[in-house]
Design an enzyme around this catalytic site. Sequence first.
Site, PDB file in Angstrom:
ATOM      1  N   SER A   1      44.126  57.960  30.724  1.00  0.00           N
ATOM      2  CA  SER A   1      43.454  57.862  29.414  1.00  0.00           C
ATOM      3  C   SER A   1      41.938  57.788  29.490  1.00  0.00           C
ATOM      4  CB  SER A   1      43.969  56.636  28.647  1.00  0.00           C
ATOM      5  OG  SER A   1      45.315  56.841  28.294  1.00  0.00           O
TER       6      SER A   1
ATOM      7  N   LEU B   1      51.802  49.150  35.277  1.00  0.00           N
ATOM      8  CA  LEU B   1      52.115  48.976  36.703  1.00  0.00           C
ATOM      9  C   LEU B   1      52.285  47.514  37.082  1.00  0.00           C
ATOM     10  CD1 LEU B   1      49.760  51.717  38.204  1.00  0.00           C
ATOM     11  CD2 LEU B   1      52.243  51.653  38.481  1.00  0.00           C
TER      12      LEU B   1
ATOM     13  N   SER C   1      39.179  53.526  47.491  1.00  0.00           N
ATOM     14  CA  SER C   1      37.821  53.153  47.110  1.00  0.00           C
ATOM     15  C   SER C   1      36.990  52.927  48.372  1.00  0.00           C
ATOM     16  CB  SER C   1      37.845  51.854  46.313  1.00  0.00           C
ATOM     17  OG  SER C   1      36.550  51.310  46.175  1.00  0.00           O
TER      18      SER C   1
ATOM     19  N   TYR D   1      40.675  42.992  45.121  1.00  0.00           N
ATOM     20  CA  TYR D   1      40.398  44.421  44.900  1.00  0.00           C
ATOM     21  C   TYR D   1      40.269  45.161  46.235  1.00  0.00           C
ATOM     22  CZ  TYR D   1      38.380  48.752  43.249  1.00  0.00           C
ATOM     23  OH  TYR D   1      38.169  50.086  43.007  1.00  0.00           O
TER      24      TYR D   1
ATOM     25  N   LYS E   1      42.837  48.110  47.980  1.00  0.00           N
ATOM     26  CA  LYS E   1      42.428  49.456  48.387  1.00  0.00           C
ATOM     27  C   LYS E   1      42.620  49.667  49.890  1.00  0.00           C
ATOM     28  CE  LYS E   1      41.214  50.742  44.223  1.00  0.00           C
ATOM     29  NZ  LYS E   1      41.971  51.791  43.494  1.00  0.00           N
TER      30      LYS E   1
END
Lengths: 265, 265
Positions: free
Chosen positions: A12, A50, A116, A156, A160
């Site tokens: 989106s 998710l 990332s 985070y 990744k």
Amino acid sequence: MPQSTYAITGVSSGIGAELARILKERGHYVIGFDIATSAEHVDRLIALDLNDPGSIAAATKQLDIPVDGLCNNAGLPPREGLETTILQVNYLGQRDFLKRILPLLKPGASIVNMASRAGQGWRDGVHQVKRLSALSTPKELKDFIAAEGIDATRAYNLSKEALILWSLAETETMIGRGLRINTLSPGAIATGILDDFARAFGDKMARNVERAGRPGNPVEIANVAAFLLSPEANWIKGSDISIDGGMSAFAATEMLDLESLQVCS
Amino acid sequence: MPQSTYAITGVSSGIGAELARILKERGHYVIGFDIATSAEHVDRLIALDLNDPGSIAAATKQLDIPVDGLCNNAGLPPREGLETTILQVNYLGQRDFLKRILPLLKPGASIVNMASRAGQGWRDGVHQVKRLSALSTPKELKDFIAAEGIDATRAYNLSKEALILWSLAETETMIGRGLRINTLSPGAIATGILDDFARAFGDKMARNVERAGRPGNPVEIANVAAFLLSPEANWIKGSDISIDGGMSAFAATEMLDLESLQVCS
């Protein structure tokens, strides 16, 4: 008739939306997944959270046609208090999603996992990623985060690192299924969540953006994702591709003290 | 009118020839460089012997129009007795060539250096690469090879480690000039020099090719080079991209013992 069919999560906004636009422009059929209830540039939008195993199961059941490629692009930025959700959405949920969608990937299909630059420490994160990967209940995940003192930024980065290591680990299995899996590692990108990264990474990120000249744009990542999804990239398997305007190279040059190699300045 | 102008070294065969063909098919103007005296798919062929500083100077003087991208693709495989030539052609000569051609690279131009999976040990090769890079005469290079006990296989690996590290080191300088530099790292590729690699790397390579299913094809590398030369890849800077059918991922999975991460098998 559309040329190929591609599935994109997090369709989106940001990179996912740009990727959908590019693939549609090239005549492909795009099935998008998102927690948001609307998306441009998709032929079909399927609701996906998710963070919710039930939603993952329901979303993958709704996908009923074979696809030529999948971009696992959905992800949360570092935000204090969301440690559990970040690890769930960015890694554990993606993993579950891919596992369930596997039977619908056509022979030769390309899987692109959006990692990332923040996951580039994966060589040092192996043991923590293994512990994370072995967890099987939300309670275990919560305890793990508390026991290992994981804040939002670490959650985070870890998510990744896990995506990159997991993709490496699945490369040979995927080849056995006639599929290929790779990761992309963007650096600071100008999307709606750039402020979250600025807060999490502070001066370090600001300095990198300054040296790169600007943050990257979503379309610059989406173009590479589109290439990696295409048959032209068919021998790229188990790779992690940095798209960061040079930020990783600046870091490596400093860490390895490579200035003496320069002859072009 | 051609869309863009690209320069390619080692254009007469293998990956370079495929890249020239692809770029010509897309309507670009291709200037090839090679030690061989003929090449298909080029608009112009300029003689270049990267082992000869005089030839490098003469070749770059003959290039008289600005280019949108350069693929430094020429290279020698590991061959016993050619240690000096390998380091000269694959690294020191390329470096000299790029330095001389820099003024003709247009703003935004993309430089693609052809490294190798054989250069993936660059993190461990830093010190030797620094010593190599500091040499300034053929005599010094010869003494270096003798003093450090460098055989043909090591010379080849070292030349590719050097290409990767040097490209990292020049990334920020290139950005300052409005250019970008990256490396590609193919694994075993089915070209005329595959036998040389089979001799140099023996069972290890055979096993990798078996696991990957086959060696790569030149066109599979050339497609990625063409993408990296194009404006669509404009935010990829200072990256090294593995194109090896999964070989590096197999190695990482074993070295880091990642099998416990697999959920898709």
